[in-house]
Structure formats: C-alpha cells, structure tokens
Design a protein around this motif. Structure first.
Motif, mmCIF file in Angstrom:
data_model
loop_
_atom_site.group_PDB
_atom_site.id
_atom_site.type_symbol
_atom_site.label_atom_id
_atom_site.label_comp_id
_atom_site.label_asym_id
_atom_site.label_seq_id
_atom_site.Cartn_x
_atom_site.Cartn_y
_atom_site.Cartn_z
ATOM 1 N N ASP A 85 30.492 46.450 43.270
ATOM 2 C CA ASP A 85 31.249 46.837 42.078
ATOM 3 C C ASP A 85 30.409 46.718 40.816
ATOM 4 N N THR A 86 29.521 45.723 40.774
ATOM 5 C CA THR A 86 28.722 45.491 39.583
ATOM 6 C C THR A 86 27.670 46.572 39.377
ATOM 7 N N LEU A 96 28.015 48.786 36.314
ATOM 8 C CA LEU A 96 27.391 48.411 35.043
ATOM 9 C C LEU A 96 25.999 49.043 34.920
ATOM 10 N N THR A 156 26.263 52.841 34.454
ATOM 11 C CA THR A 156 26.727 53.201 33.116
ATOM 12 C C THR A 156 25.646 52.978 32.072
ATOM 13 N N ASN A 167 28.347 40.459 33.375
ATOM 14 C CA ASN A 167 29.411 40.219 34.340
ATOM 15 C C ASN A 167 29.826 38.752 34.189
ATOM 16 N N TYR A 201 35.656 35.821 34.864
ATOM 17 C CA TYR A 201 36.887 36.461 34.377
ATOM 18 C C TYR A 201 38.111 36.149 35.245
ATOM 19 N N GLU A 220 31.911 43.734 32.666
ATOM 20 C CA GLU A 220 32.718 43.786 33.883
ATOM 21 C C GLU A 220 33.890 42.824 33.718
ATOM 22 N N HIS A 221 35.027 43.163 34.351
ATOM 23 C CA HIS A 221 36.210 42.307 34.256
ATOM 24 C C HIS A 221 37.096 42.529 35.478
ATOM 25 N N SER A 272 37.291 52.419 29.338
ATOM 26 C CA SER A 272 37.014 51.732 30.594
ATOM 27 C C SER A 272 36.553 52.739 31.637
ATOM 28 N N ASP A 328 35.711 51.778 39.260
ATOM 29 C CA ASP A 328 34.784 51.567 40.364
ATOM 30 C C ASP A 328 35.138 52.502 41.525
ATOM 31 N N ARG A 334 37.056 48.771 36.215
ATOM 32 C CA ARG A 334 36.209 47.603 36.520
ATOM 33 C C ARG A 334 35.353 47.172 35.340
ATOM 34 N N ILE A 335 34.978 48.105 34.459
ATOM 35 C CA ILE A 335 34.201 47.729 33.273
ATOM 36 C C ILE A 335 34.829 48.375 32.047
#
Length: 276
Positions: free
Chosen positions: A93-94, A97, A100, A182, A185, A236-237, A259, A262, A268-269
C-alpha cells in the motif's frame, strides 16, 4: 530425508493468510535458493541442516512472527530491503506514496524528505528512481536510522541520507520540494493491534493517540515551515481517515488537497500543496 514437495505439503500454518507462499519463502531461504527452484525441482530431497532450519522457522511463523522478520528481508518497489523488529515491515500500500511523489515532481534536482523512514523504503525507492533528487530520511528511533543506512549502502544509493530526528526537530532551516511520510495512524484502542503481524511490530510506529491522528496533526502543523513555496506534503493514513486528514490540510492552508486510492480501492494517502 524428505523431498521439497513433501515438506511444503506437510507445513502446518493454519493461521497464515497465505500458508503455501509462507512455506515456500521459508524453505527457499533455508536452502539458499530462489522460490522458483522449489517449483522446478519439487522431487529434490532436502538435506538435514536446511530441513532443521525450515522446521524452526515454521515454528516461529506458527507463533505469529511475520515472515519478513524471520527472513530479515522484505521486497518494496523494486528493492530488496533488510528489515528488523525495530521498524515496520514495508507494505505494498505504501508504494502509492512513491508512485504519487514520482508523478508530482520532474526528474530534475530536488530536495525530498521522508518522515519516519523506518527501513528507508520510501526514501530509497525514490532515490533509485530519481538519481537527481537528494533524499533525506529521518526517524526518531536510532535502530531504524542505522537499518536504513545499511540498506542505502548495500543498494549503493549515494543520493540518500538518513539521520535521527523527531519529525522535523533536526531540520532547522531546511526546506523541501516534497515531504512524504507513513506516520503512525492507528488509534490506541484499535482491536487490530492484537491481530496478525502487527503484534510483532513496534507500537511506536503504529499508534498515534486516541483517534490515530496525533502524529499527522503535528506533521501538518509543522510541515509548512519546511516546505518550499509550492511544495507538496503526502501522508499515508488509515482507510477511514481521509476526510479528517483532508480537513487538517485545508485548515492549515494547503491547496489542491485531495486523496488517492490504493489497489484495494481505499483512500490511502492524502496530499496538499503549500501555496506559492
């Protein structure tokens, strides 16, 4: 001696979401071979020493320990990273970031910051893709900084630097074209903290107050003092926190706030731009 396929078929990992894959990774590591070797030669007999190691690693996995910690390695983006219990395990998922950030800035020289770098995953992925960028990764955990530096050296990425810092505390006067992070959270009472791999990951990298937003609030407040005019902040959150994070960014004066989702379709971000 048992064959590769016999050992894989008898591996008992009832609580794993991917038992066969976990077993293949562990056996391949014990043999010092790629996973493709297991599929190409399933009838090969496994010598005693790797079979003993495989059994021990299976026991650790049955106890819930993440495969990445057992192996000390995790893939992220195009990189093979060393990981350890002092840091989070990098997750697919990260990579949103990274994707992007690469789309927001050109490949020309730029100063980019990775907050809470952990294993160095985000910073090193960006450094590998953008040789002209200068990446700085910070983490308040000294073991994480050392781990990120080991990954940097092994990957030979000279355009990344890692240093200890409690978010922006060691960055007086420095401004960046893009800040990504990240941060923790998860809410302190979230029941997911007692489940799966996160039981073995550092709570300091997961939990951020009663609603999971304490660290994000601090970052959003302090980030404008470390962004260049027109610079971007990417965070990320949790999948249910996008609205709250967009609100924090907008209240702080960021523009172009939105936003991104994902691969699972979750927001997701969230990101915003410091007005020029």
């Amino acid at each position: 001696m048992a064959s590769i396929e016999t050992l894989l078929e008898s591996a008992d990992l009832p609580d794993s979401p991917s038992p066969r894959l976990d077993a293949e990774w562990l056996l391949a590591a014990a043999l010092g071979k790629p996973a493709s070797y297991l599929r190409a030669w399933p009838e090969r007999e496994v010598p005693e020493a790797p079979a003993v190691r495989f059994a021990a690693d299976l026991a650790r996995r049955r106890a819930g320990e993440p495969v990445a910690y057992i192996l000390g390695r995790q893939g992220f983006w195009s990189l093979d990273l060393e990981v350890a219990p002092a840091t989070l395990i990098p997750r697919p998922d990260t990579e949103l970031l990274v994707e992007t950030a690469l789309a927001l800035l050109p490949a020309t020289p730029a100063e980019v910051l990775d907050l809470g770098t952990g294993s160095g995953a985000i910073a090193l992925a960006l450094a590998a893709e953008r040789p002209a960028w200068r990446l700085t990764g910070v983490d308040r955990v000294m073991e994480a900084v050392a781990l990120a530096e080991r990954n940097r050296r092994r990957l030979g990425l000279g355009n990344a630097t890692f240093l200890p810092s409690d978010w922006f505390s060691a960055l007086d006067g420095r401004r960046f074209a893009l800040i990504a992070g990240n941060p923790p959270y998860i809410a302190a009472d979230d029941p997911h903290l007692a489940l799966g791999d996160v039981r073995f990951e550092p709570a300091s990298a997961l939990v951020a107050g009663a609603d999971g937003l304490d660290d994000i609030r601090r970052i959003v407040v302090e980030a404008p003092g470390h962004l260049q005019a027109g610079g971007w902040l990417l965070l990320e959150h949790g999948f249910e926190q996008a609205g709250a994070v967009r609100g924090l960014l907008t209240t702080r004066g960021f523009v172009e706030v939105h936003s991104r989702r994902d691969l699972g379709g979750h927001e997701r971000i969230s990101l915003g731009r410091l007005a020029a």
